[in-house]
Design a protein around this motif. Sequence first.
Motif, mmCIF file in Angstrom:
data_model
loop_
_atom_site.group_PDB
_atom_site.id
_atom_site.type_symbol
_atom_site.label_atom_id
_atom_site.label_comp_id
_atom_site.label_asym_id
_atom_site.label_seq_id
_atom_site.Cartn_x
_atom_site.Cartn_y
_atom_site.Cartn_z
ATOM 1 N N UNK A 19 0.813 -1.213 0.000
ATOM 2 C CA UNK A 19 0.000 0.000 0.000
ATOM 3 C C UNK A 19 0.842 1.257 0.000
ATOM 4 N N UNK A 20 1.919 1.247 0.770
ATOM 5 C CA UNK A 20 2.821 2.397 0.796
ATOM 6 C C UNK A 20 3.436 2.643 -0.576
ATOM 7 N N UNK A 21 3.941 1.593 -1.178
ATOM 8 C CA UNK A 21 4.578 1.745 -2.494
ATOM 9 C C UNK A 21 3.590 2.208 -3.559
ATOM 10 N N UNK A 45 -1.716 9.644 2.552
ATOM 11 C CA UNK A 45 -1.980 8.223 2.828
ATOM 12 C C UNK A 45 -0.656 7.459 2.904
ATOM 13 N N UNK A 46 0.253 7.727 1.988
ATOM 14 C CA UNK A 46 1.558 7.054 1.992
ATOM 15 C C UNK A 46 2.320 7.374 3.280
ATOM 16 N N UNK A 50 3.418 4.721 6.160
ATOM 17 C CA UNK A 50 4.827 4.660 6.550
ATOM 18 C C UNK A 50 4.983 4.811 8.058
ATOM 19 N N UNK A 51 4.158 5.648 8.678
ATOM 20 C CA UNK A 51 4.201 5.810 10.133
ATOM 21 C C UNK A 51 3.845 4.508 10.834
ATOM 22 N N UNK A 56 5.615 -0.334 13.771
ATOM 23 C CA UNK A 56 5.746 -1.785 13.830
ATOM 24 C C UNK A 56 7.205 -2.198 13.957
ATOM 25 N N UNK A 57 8.096 -1.529 13.229
ATOM 26 C CA UNK A 57 9.529 -1.813 13.351
ATOM 27 C C UNK A 57 10.023 -1.551 14.775
ATOM 28 N N UNK A 58 9.584 -0.441 15.353
ATOM 29 C CA UNK A 58 10.005 -0.110 16.715
ATOM 30 C C UNK A 58 9.499 -1.149 17.712
#
Length: 69
Positions: A19-21, A45-46, A50-51, A56-58
């Motif tokens: 979705x981001x891409x 939206x992108x 990304x946020x 999720x990475x954190x």
Amino acid sequence: MHQGSGILSTRQRKLAWLGFLLAALQAPVSAWVVADESWLFSLCVALMVATVIIADDAARRRPANATSD
């Protein structure tokens, strides 16, 4: 040391990246094709997706037994 689980499942994470891409690629194309500033919506939206990916990475990098402050 165990890593914590993220807020997204593996499938949701892959869909978030897709979705981001798609939103990030659609914004400049839309800006070129359409005369108004509706391409800014795709950019927003992108950025929101990304946020979520960054959050999720954190969460995944935090140790599993860490407590929130």
